[in-house]
Write a protein that holds these residues in place. Structure first.
Motif, mmCIF file in Angstrom:
data_model
loop_
_atom_site.group_PDB
_atom_site.id
_atom_site.type_symbol
_atom_site.label_atom_id
_atom_site.label_comp_id
_atom_site.label_asym_id
_atom_site.label_seq_id
_atom_site.Cartn_x
_atom_site.Cartn_y
_atom_site.Cartn_z
ATOM 1 N N GLU A 192 100.234 31.959 88.121
ATOM 2 C CA GLU A 192 100.840 31.111 87.997
ATOM 3 C C GLU A 192 101.388 30.328 89.246
ATOM 4 O O GLU A 192 101.248 29.148 89.175
ATOM 5 C CB GLU A 192 102.415 31.369 87.359
ATOM 6 C CG GLU A 192 103.373 30.235 86.807
ATOM 7 C CD GLU A 192 102.421 29.222 85.729
ATOM 8 O OE1 GLU A 192 102.831 28.016 85.885
ATOM 9 O OE2 GLU A 192 101.731 29.745 85.146
ATOM 10 N N GLU A 193 101.661 31.024 90.452
ATOM 11 C CA GLU A 193 102.049 30.232 91.776
ATOM 12 C C GLU A 193 100.864 29.584 92.151
ATOM 13 O O GLU A 193 100.876 28.515 92.594
ATOM 14 C CB GLU A 193 102.207 31.377 92.615
ATOM 15 C CG GLU A 193 103.580 32.048 92.319
ATOM 16 C CD GLU A 193 104.089 33.256 93.240
ATOM 17 O OE1 GLU A 193 103.136 33.812 93.970
ATOM 18 O OE2 GLU A 193 105.124 33.781 92.932
ATOM 19 N N ASN A 194 99.595 30.168 92.070
ATOM 20 C CA ASN A 194 98.333 29.316 92.499
ATOM 21 C C ASN A 194 98.115 28.330 91.528
ATOM 22 O O ASN A 194 97.515 27.222 92.303
ATOM 23 C CB ASN A 194 97.058 30.469 92.111
ATOM 24 C CG ASN A 194 96.993 31.383 93.696
ATOM 25 O OD1 ASN A 194 97.692 31.088 94.603
ATOM 26 N ND2 ASN A 194 96.091 32.377 93.450
ATOM 27 N N ARG A 253 100.466 25.736 92.807
ATOM 28 C CA ARG A 253 99.978 25.156 94.363
ATOM 29 C C ARG A 253 98.879 23.968 94.022
ATOM 30 O O ARG A 253 98.900 23.125 94.770
ATOM 31 C CB ARG A 253 99.366 26.429 95.078
ATOM 32 C CG ARG A 253 100.701 26.492 95.998
ATOM 33 C CD ARG A 253 100.327 27.652 97.304
ATOM 34 N NE ARG A 253 101.168 28.729 96.902
ATOM 35 C CZ ARG A 253 100.572 29.989 96.588
ATOM 36 N NH1 ARG A 253 99.483 30.209 96.717
ATOM 37 N NH2 ARG A 253 101.495 31.139 96.434
ATOM 38 N N ARG A 290 102.376 36.392 87.586
ATOM 39 C CA ARG A 290 103.007 35.419 88.526
ATOM 40 C C ARG A 290 102.092 34.974 89.675
ATOM 41 O O ARG A 290 102.584 33.789 90.132
ATOM 42 C CB ARG A 290 104.093 36.431 89.289
ATOM 43 C CG ARG A 290 105.540 36.665 88.413
ATOM 44 C CD ARG A 290 106.687 36.961 89.008
ATOM 45 N NE ARG A 290 106.376 37.987 89.913
ATOM 46 C CZ ARG A 290 106.590 39.487 89.462
ATOM 47 N NH1 ARG A 290 106.889 39.634 88.138
ATOM 48 N NH2 ARG A 290 106.417 40.414 90.221
ATOM 49 N N TYR A 291 101.315 35.789 90.022
ATOM 50 C CA TYR A 291 100.343 35.403 91.193
ATOM 51 C C TYR A 291 99.385 33.861 90.637
ATOM 52 O O TYR A 291 99.522 33.180 91.382
ATOM 53 C CB TYR A 291 99.467 36.418 91.816
ATOM 54 C CG TYR A 291 98.221 36.109 92.525
ATOM 55 C CD1 TYR A 291 98.505 35.880 94.081
ATOM 56 C CD2 TYR A 291 97.095 35.920 92.202
ATOM 57 C CE1 TYR A 291 97.448 35.217 94.700
ATOM 58 C CE2 TYR A 291 95.737 35.716 92.976
ATOM 59 C CZ TYR A 291 96.103 35.496 94.123
ATOM 60 O OH TYR A 291 95.120 35.147 95.001
#
Length: 72
Positions: free
Chosen positions: A40-42, A45, A37-38
């Motif tokens: 994918e979020e990066n 962004r 998840r981390y």
């Protein structure tokens, strides 16, 4: 003197190892899910930032489609 291990000793060791893995595996899987998840979020962004700077530099309208920047 006896040599080697008996079947019972080997089974006891295997049971202990299985119990240890059963206790540790769920935490490891949750940790990997959080890391995914981390990442994918990066990635999201970064793509948003890429679109912003491309629009700023080219003064055009851009959008994200399937993770790629599409400008008109």
């Amino acid at each position: 003197m006896r040599r080697g291990f008996t079947l019972i000793e080997i089974l006891v060791v295997m049971a202990i190892l299985t119990a240890a893995v059963a206790l540790v595996a769920p935490a490891s899987i949750r940790s990997l899910d959080r890391f995914d998840r981390y990442l994918e979020e990066n990635r999201v962004r970064f793509n948003e930032t890429k679109v912003f700077f491309y629009e700023f530099a080219k003064d055009s309208e851009c959008r994200l489609e399937d993770g790629e920047v599409v400008c008109e």
